[in-house]
Design a protein around this motif. Structure first.
Motif, PDB file in Angstrom:
ATOM      1  N   ARG A 127      -5.159  -1.715   6.020  1.00  0.00           N
ATOM      2  CA  ARG A 127      -4.242  -0.732   6.601  1.00  0.00           C
ATOM      3  C   ARG A 127      -3.866   0.332   5.580  1.00  0.00           C
ATOM      4  N   LEU A 128      -3.632  -0.074   4.332  1.00  0.00           N
ATOM      5  CA  LEU A 128      -3.317   0.895   3.281  1.00  0.00           C
ATOM      6  C   LEU A 128      -4.481   1.847   3.045  1.00  0.00           C
ATOM      7  N   SER A 129      -5.673   1.302   2.983  1.00  0.00           N
ATOM      8  CA  SER A 129      -6.864   2.126   2.754  1.00  0.00           C
ATOM      9  C   SER A 129      -7.072   3.132   3.883  1.00  0.00           C
ATOM     10  N   ALA A 130      -6.898   2.683   5.120  1.00  0.00           N
ATOM     11  CA  ALA A 130      -7.077   3.575   6.270  1.00  0.00           C
ATOM     12  C   ALA A 130      -6.029   4.680   6.260  1.00  0.00           C
ATOM     13  N   TRP A 131      -4.794   4.319   5.944  1.00  0.00           N
ATOM     14  CA  TRP A 131      -3.713   5.306   5.898  1.00  0.00           C
ATOM     15  C   TRP A 131      -3.969   6.338   4.798  1.00  0.00           C
ATOM     16  N   ALA A 132      -4.395   5.868   3.615  1.00  0.00           N
ATOM     17  CA  ALA A 132      -4.687   6.771   2.502  1.00  0.00           C
ATOM     18  C   ALA A 132      -5.831   7.717   2.867  1.00  0.00           C
ATOM     19  N   GLU A 133      -6.860   7.202   3.516  1.00  0.00           N
ATOM     20  CA  GLU A 133      -7.999   8.038   3.915  1.00  0.00           C
ATOM     21  C   GLU A 133      -7.567   9.093   4.936  1.00  0.00           C
ATOM     22  N   LYS A 160       1.630  10.768  -1.573  1.00  0.00           N
ATOM     23  CA  LYS A 160       1.607   9.579  -0.719  1.00  0.00           C
ATOM     24  C   LYS A 160       0.288   8.826  -0.842  1.00  0.00           C
ATOM     25  N   VAL A 161      -0.814   9.572  -0.971  1.00  0.00           N
ATOM     26  CA  VAL A 161      -2.126   8.944  -1.165  1.00  0.00           C
ATOM     27  C   VAL A 161      -2.115   8.144  -2.459  1.00  0.00           C
ATOM     28  N   ARG A 162      -1.598   8.735  -3.505  1.00  0.00           N
ATOM     29  CA  ARG A 162      -1.533   8.041  -4.797  1.00  0.00           C
ATOM     30  C   ARG A 162      -0.666   6.785  -4.697  1.00  0.00           C
ATOM     31  N   GLN A 163       0.459   6.879  -4.003  1.00  0.00           N
ATOM     32  CA  GLN A 163       1.329   5.723  -3.828  1.00  0.00           C
ATOM     33  C   GLN A 163       0.615   4.611  -3.051  1.00  0.00           C
ATOM     34  N   ALA A 164      -0.148   4.979  -2.042  1.00  0.00           N
ATOM     35  CA  ALA A 164      -0.895   3.987  -1.268  1.00  0.00           C
ATOM     36  C   ALA A 164      -1.962   3.323  -2.138  1.00  0.00           C
ATOM     37  N   ASP A 165      -2.625   4.097  -2.994  1.00  0.00           N
ATOM     38  CA  ASP A 165      -3.629   3.537  -3.890  1.00  0.00           C
ATOM     39  C   ASP A 165      -2.994   2.563  -4.884  1.00  0.00           C
ATOM     40  N   VAL A 166      -1.839   2.931  -5.412  1.00  0.00           N
ATOM     41  CA  VAL A 166      -1.131   2.052  -6.352  1.00  0.00           C
ATOM     42  C   VAL A 166      -0.678   0.781  -5.642  1.00  0.00           C
ATOM     43  N   ALA A 167      -0.150   0.922  -4.435  1.00  0.00           N
ATOM     44  CA  ALA A 167       0.293  -0.241  -3.662  1.00  0.00           C
ATOM     45  C   ALA A 167      -0.878  -1.180  -3.387  1.00  0.00           C
ATOM     46  N   ALA A 168      -2.022  -0.641  -3.049  1.00  0.00           N
ATOM     47  CA  ALA A 168      -3.205  -1.461  -2.792  1.00  0.00           C
ATOM     48  C   ALA A 168      -3.630  -2.195  -4.063  1.00  0.00           C
ATOM     49  N   HIS A 169      -3.587  -1.498  -5.183  1.00  0.00           N
ATOM     50  CA  HIS A 169      -3.951  -2.114  -6.456  1.00  0.00           C
ATOM     51  C   HIS A 169      -2.974  -3.234  -6.815  1.00  0.00           C
TER      52      HIS A 169
END
Length: 65
Positions: free
Chosen positions: A15-21, A42-51
């Motif tokens: 879900r995070l990956s789809a939202w970031a994309e 927000k994209v960067r925050q989603a990438d950090v959250a996924a990591h």
């Protein structure tokens, strides 16, 4: 009052990956400016959250001593 609970069928990571994309595509259509910069944050925050989620759920993570 009870909270409604829903069963997630897609993983948090997915879900995070789809939202970031989705945000990346939207930002790519915008001109340079504040709105585009906000989306990229927000994209960067989603990438950090996924990591972080990946790290927290890794097998190598040890509890604090």
């Amino acid at each position: 009052m009870k909270r409604q609970q829903t069963k997630q069928t897609v993983s948090f990571q997915d879900r995070l990956s789809a939202w970031a994309e989705q945000l990346r595509k939207k930002a790519a259509r915008l001109k340079l400016g504040r709105e585009r910069d906000d989306l990229l944050v927000k994209v960067r925050q989603a990438d950090v959250a996924a990591h972080l989620d990946e790290w927290v759920n890794s097998r190598g993570l040890q509890p604090p001593k």
